[in-house]
Design a protein around this motif. Structure first.
Motif, PDB file in Angstrom:
ATOM      1  N   ASP A   1       0.826  -1.201   0.000  1.00  0.00           N
ATOM      2  CA  ASP A   1       0.000   0.000   0.000  1.00  0.00           C
ATOM      3  C   ASP A   1       0.859   1.248   0.000  1.00  0.00           C
ATOM      4  OD1 ASP A   1      -2.622  -1.056   0.038  1.00  0.00           O
ATOM      5  OD2 ASP A   1      -2.341  -1.625   2.128  1.00  0.00           O
ATOM      6  N   ARG A   2       0.297   2.294  -0.558  1.00  0.00           N
ATOM      7  CA  ARG A   2       1.016   3.560  -0.626  1.00  0.00           C
ATOM      8  C   ARG A   2       0.755   4.410   0.601  1.00  0.00           C
ATOM      9  NH1 ARG A   2       1.915   5.453  -6.406  1.00  0.00           N
ATOM     10  NH2 ARG A   2       1.628   7.518  -5.554  1.00  0.00           N
ATOM     11  N   SER A   3       1.661   5.311   0.832  1.00  0.00           N
ATOM     12  CA  SER A   3       1.485   6.309   1.876  1.00  0.00           C
ATOM     13  C   SER A   3       0.765   7.509   1.274  1.00  0.00           C
ATOM     14  CB  SER A   3       2.843   6.771   2.405  1.00  0.00           C
ATOM     15  OG  SER A   3       3.547   5.704   2.969  1.00  0.00           O
ATOM     16  N   ALA A   4      -0.032   8.157   2.082  1.00  0.00           N
ATOM     17  CA  ALA A   4      -0.718   9.375   1.651  1.00  0.00           C
ATOM     18  C   ALA A   4      -0.041  10.564   2.316  1.00  0.00           C
ATOM     19  CB  ALA A   4      -2.192   9.325   2.020  1.00  0.00           C
ATOM     20  N   ILE A   5       0.285  11.564   1.525  1.00  0.00           N
ATOM     21  CA  ILE A   5       0.856  12.813   2.041  1.00  0.00           C
ATOM     22  C   ILE A   5      -0.321  13.760   2.270  1.00  0.00           C
ATOM     23  CG2 ILE A   5       2.483  14.686   1.636  1.00  0.00           C
ATOM     24  CD1 ILE A   5       3.728  11.818   1.629  1.00  0.00           C
ATOM     25  N   LEU A  31       3.869  10.174  -5.684  1.00  0.00           N
ATOM     26  CA  LEU A  31       3.248  10.393  -4.380  1.00  0.00           C
ATOM     27  C   LEU A  31       1.743  10.560  -4.525  1.00  0.00           C
ATOM     28  CD1 LEU A  31       5.731  13.067  -2.970  1.00  0.00           C
ATOM     29  CD2 LEU A  31       5.686  10.624  -2.435  1.00  0.00           C
ATOM     30  N   ASP A  32       1.027  10.232  -3.471  1.00  0.00           N
ATOM     31  CA  ASP A  32      -0.408  10.530  -3.377  1.00  0.00           C
ATOM     32  C   ASP A  32      -0.544  11.681  -2.389  1.00  0.00           C
ATOM     33  OD1 ASP A  32      -1.309   8.508  -5.095  1.00  0.00           O
ATOM     34  OD2 ASP A  32      -1.295   7.032  -3.478  1.00  0.00           O
ATOM     35  N   PHE A  92      -9.273   8.227   6.087  1.00  0.00           N
ATOM     36  CA  PHE A  92      -8.361   7.348   5.348  1.00  0.00           C
ATOM     37  C   PHE A  92      -8.354   5.908   5.866  1.00  0.00           C
ATOM     38  CE2 PHE A  92      -6.792  11.263   3.680  1.00  0.00           C
ATOM     39  CZ  PHE A  92      -6.344  10.926   2.415  1.00  0.00           C
ATOM     40  N   ALA A  93      -9.233   5.596   6.797  1.00  0.00           N
ATOM     41  CA  ALA A  93      -9.267   4.240   7.358  1.00  0.00           C
ATOM     42  C   ALA A  93      -9.395   3.213   6.235  1.00  0.00           C
ATOM     43  CB  ALA A  93     -10.421   4.106   8.346  1.00  0.00           C
ATOM     44  N   GLY A  94      -8.431   2.298   6.175  1.00  0.00           N
ATOM     45  CA  GLY A  94      -8.436   1.240   5.173  1.00  0.00           C
ATOM     46  C   GLY A  94      -8.014   1.667   3.778  1.00  0.00           C
ATOM     47  N   LYS A  95      -7.645   2.935   3.594  1.00  0.00           N
ATOM     48  CA  LYS A  95      -7.290   3.447   2.262  1.00  0.00           C
ATOM     49  C   LYS A  95      -5.801   3.697   2.081  1.00  0.00           C
ATOM     50  CE  LYS A  95     -11.768   5.614   1.717  1.00  0.00           C
ATOM     51  NZ  LYS A  95     -12.498   6.864   1.681  1.00  0.00           N
ATOM     52  N   ALA A  96      -5.072   3.810   3.173  1.00  0.00           N
ATOM     53  CA  ALA A  96      -3.631   4.063   3.090  1.00  0.00           C
ATOM     54  C   ALA A  96      -2.951   3.356   4.253  1.00  0.00           C
ATOM     55  CB  ALA A  96      -3.329   5.556   3.136  1.00  0.00           C
TER      56      ALA A  96
END
Length: 150
Positions: A1-5, A31-32, A92-96
């Protein structure tokens, strides 16, 4: 999974956020990036989007529902948007896998790659100390949610 900035700011901080994102993208790509704001600004949005496209990064602007902060104490110059960051984990729960929050008035001077992989040793939050380590520890410990270690 990606990190969200993540960035959050009041509409009067668009120039600062744009400068921070430009500095971030000088050192990283792919980046996201998510901006949470009370009002959009096409001028700054049109400056940021091409920078993201050139670095294979995605960017999204999210408008906060002002009802979420209704009745809370106004934080002066920053307005009620100061509270917006409190809602980020839920959104962002479950999204990043990891959320990396950057203040909108900071300039990034090197890669943030380490922030994506640094061990949290079981903690849910990592943060850098501010101007006074003693003050930060005292404030964190006063929250009564566990001991702070810096």
């Amino acid at each position: 999974d990606r990190s969200a900035i993540i960035y959050t700011h009041a509409h009067n901080f668009w120039p600062h956020t744009a400068a921070s994102i430009a500095s971030l993208l000088e050192h990283a790509g792919d980046l996201d990036i998510h901006i949470f704001v009370d009002k959009t600004d096409d001028y700054w949005w049109n400056k940021i989007r091409p920078l993201c496209a050139a670095t294979n990064s995605t960017i999204m602007v999210h408008l906060f529902d002002t009802e979420l902060t209704k009745g809370l104490k106004n934080c002066g110059y920053y307005g009620l948007t100061t509270y917006n960051r409190l809602f980020i984990p839920e959104l962002f729960a479950g999204k990043a896998e990891r959320l990396i929050y950057l203040d909108s008035d900071m300039i990034v001077r090197s890669s943030i790659k380490e922030l994506k992989t640094v061990s949290l040793d079981g903690y849910v939050l990592a943060a850098v100390p501010g101007a006074s380590k003693r003050c930060n520890i005292s404030k964190a410990n006063s929250l009564e949610i566990g001991r702070a270690h810096v």
